[in-house]
Enzyme design. Structure first.
Site, short mmCIF file in Angstrom:
data_model
loop_
_atom_site.label_atom_id
_atom_site.label_comp_id
_atom_site.label_asym_id
_atom_site.label_seq_id
_atom_site.Cartn_x
_atom_site.Cartn_y
_atom_site.Cartn_z
N GLY A 1 53.25 62.40 36.93
CA GLY A 1 53.00 63.72 36.36
C GLY A 1 54.23 64.58 36.49
N GLY B 1 56.62 67.90 37.71
CA GLY B 1 56.91 68.55 38.98
C GLY B 1 56.02 69.75 39.21
N GLY C 1 53.81 67.28 41.32
CA GLY C 1 54.78 67.51 42.40
C GLY C 1 54.37 68.68 43.27
CD GLU D 1 69.39 63.44 50.90
OE1 GLU D 1 70.55 63.67 50.53
OE2 GLU D 1 69.10 63.17 52.08
CB CYS E 1 73.45 63.87 43.25
SG CYS E 1 73.31 62.36 44.18
#
Ligand code: NAD
Length: 485
Positions: free
Chosen positions: A203, A205, A209, A247, A281
């Site tokens: 699903g 966020g 989430g 992170e 990242c």
């Protein structure tokens, strides 16, 4: 037929009634075609998954580390058996060139599973401090929320240490690239991991989430993603007094010191920045060069640019695929347009690029004459965009490297490792590559400042999922002596 996936809860594939069973489509960014549908999960699916993880916890946390290590090895074997299928899937849902999808997106998580198995097997989870027996015990039910850019790696970097430590997990993978997670669920079922140890709810966020981060039944949130997402889950965690590991993003610099071999530093720096279309990242998105080498660096980049012509990522020779979505494409184009409007220039390739006719492709872009206060110098673009910037002396180089809100990664180049490391110690960043030192999947990975505060991988990553219980014993107790090994 396009696949339609369910949630994986308590060892079963489950369609819950969230949002009347609505689905979300998954797109191939190289073609814009829909390749799968996932369920639009919400609080109902999350509640079932957390309940299953809570039920499984008491038995799983009491297993021997060697048992958990054996499951991790079996999972590594199962993923490896299907490695080509994982690589093709990630190539299709992320747009990663197939060669990189094999070497990085798939081989790395298999390696991390095996390394974590060895670590769990070899770790001594109990020690003595004075008259206390201190046990490292699993923190509990872990909510793992992951992004789309290295989707399987980011899942395994949480799931392997969490279940290796004895925790149970509810995973909410990125809705942008979720198919690899659901293939992993098939592997979890195939190796016979007990029901409820690993649960997956799909699903968005904002719905699945947020419901997971706020659920009172979880004991820890491990989140990888954007700064705004990390801040949102931190607020939810604070309400329930839950541990977090974050992170987040980065704006890392490759610092080429005056003594460095320019040719290698520039070539590796460009490859690092453009890996996975710049959607990494830890990408070195700023190249800091001595002022007297500025134009020589731009010239050598001009010659190298042709290697990165955007192309179909399923082609074995592709180095640069599309960015992941139309949203991401607009974001990248906006950063480039804004930088040029503010007076920046771009390095023009020797031959103009021809973009594929469909898909979210963008030209690899190298900008110069950028002011250090400009958004493209300060903010994470998450596209194939490099800024080359001159510095006056090494103090200026350190200041520029540290001048963003991030502190995730970076590289330093010098004639000797000693000189590079001495400079690297001035940088507020969680990892730094010295003269092109390769990625180490056992070393802690994580950041400073807005890049977050968690550490993943290796023994320090395992420790994130442990907490302690101290038992105070009478001086001279036979239990103290019994554990003194
Ligand atoms: P994102 O924050 O949009 O989404 C990440 C995950 O969080 C997704 O599963 C999403 O559905 C979920 N999510 C989003 N908002 C949420 C909320 N309010 N509550 C709960 N869950 C929420 O990030 P993304 O676009 O998927 O990934 C790109 C970002 O991730 C970049 O900023 C990148 O730097 C970062 N990233 C960091 C690392 C690292 O290790 N530091 C690694 C990879 C990616």
């Amino acid at each position: 037929m396009i696949s339609r996936y369910s949630h994986f809860i308590d060892g079963c594939w489950i369609d819950t009634g969230d949002h009347d069973g609505q689905t979300l489509s998954v797109e191939n960014p190289a073609t814009t075609e829909t390749i799968a549908y996932i369920l639009r999960g919400g609080s109902d699916a999350v509640h079932r998954a957390v309940s299953a993880a809570q039920r499984a916890f008491s038995t799983w946390s009491a297993t021997e580390p060697s048992t958990r290590a054996a499951y991790l090895r079996a999972l590594a074997d199962k993923v490896e058996e299907n490695a080509e299928s994982f690589a093709q899937t990630i190539c299709a849902e992320v747009g990663t060139p197939i060669r990189i999808a094999r070497e990085v997106q798939t081989a790395l998580p298999i390696r991390v599973l095996r390394r974590t198995a060895d670590l769990v097997n070899d770790t001594i989870f109990v020690r003595e401090i004075g008259n206390s027996l201190v046990e490292d015990i699993p923190v509990g039910v872990v909510a793992a929320i992951t992004p789309w850019n290295y989707p399987l790696h980011q899942i395994i970097a949480k799931l392997a240490p969490a279940i290796g430590a004895g925790c149970t997990v509810v995973l909410k993978p990125s809705e942008v690239a979720p198919i690899n997670a659901l293939m992993l669920a098939e592997a979890v079922a195939a190796v016979g991991l007990p029901p409820g140890v690993v649960n997956i709810v799909t699903g968005t966020g904002a719905e699945a989430g947020a419901a997971l981060a706020a659920h009172p039944g979880i004991d820890m949130i491990s989140f990888t993603g954007s700064v705004s997402g990390g801040a949102a889950v931190s607020r939810a965690a604070a309400e329930n007094v839950v541990r977090t590991a974050l992170e987040l993003g980065g704006k890392s610099a490759s610092v080429i010191l005056p003594s460095a071999d320019l040719t290698t530093a520039v070539k590796v720096g460009l490859a690092n920045c453009f890996l996975n279309s710049g959607q990494t990242c830890s990408a070195w998105t700023r190249m800091l060069v001595p002022r007297n080498a500025y134009y020589a660096v731009l010239d050598s980049i001009k010659a190298l640019l042709a290697r990165y012509g955007p192309s179909d990522p399923s082609d074995d020779n592709s180095r640069l695929g599309p960015v992941v979505s139309a949203v991401q494409l607009r974001r990248v184009q906006h950063f480039i347009g804004d930088a040029l409007a503010r007076g920046a220039h771009r390095v023009e390739p020797e031959t103009p690029f021809v973009l594929p006719s469909a898909g979210h492709f963008v030209e690899p872009t190298v900008l110069f004459d950028v002011a250090e206060s400009d958004p493209v110098f300060q903010e994470e673009v998450f596209g194939p965009v490099l800024v080359v910037h001159p510095y006056d002396d090494v103090d200026d180089a350190a200041r520029l490297a540290n001048c963003t809100q991030y502190g995730l990664a970076g590289g330093v180049w010098a004639a000797t490792d000693d000189e590079a490391l001495a400079f690297a110690r001035r940088l507020r960043t969680g990892q730094i590559d010295i003269n092109g030192g390769p990625f180490n999947p056992d070393a802690p990975f994580g950041g400073f400042k807005r890049s977050g505060h968690g550490r993943e991988l290796g023994p320090i990553g395992l420790a994130e999922y442990l907490t302690t219980r101290s038992a105070q014993l009478r001086p001279g107790s036979e239990l103290l002596r019994a554990t003194a090994h």
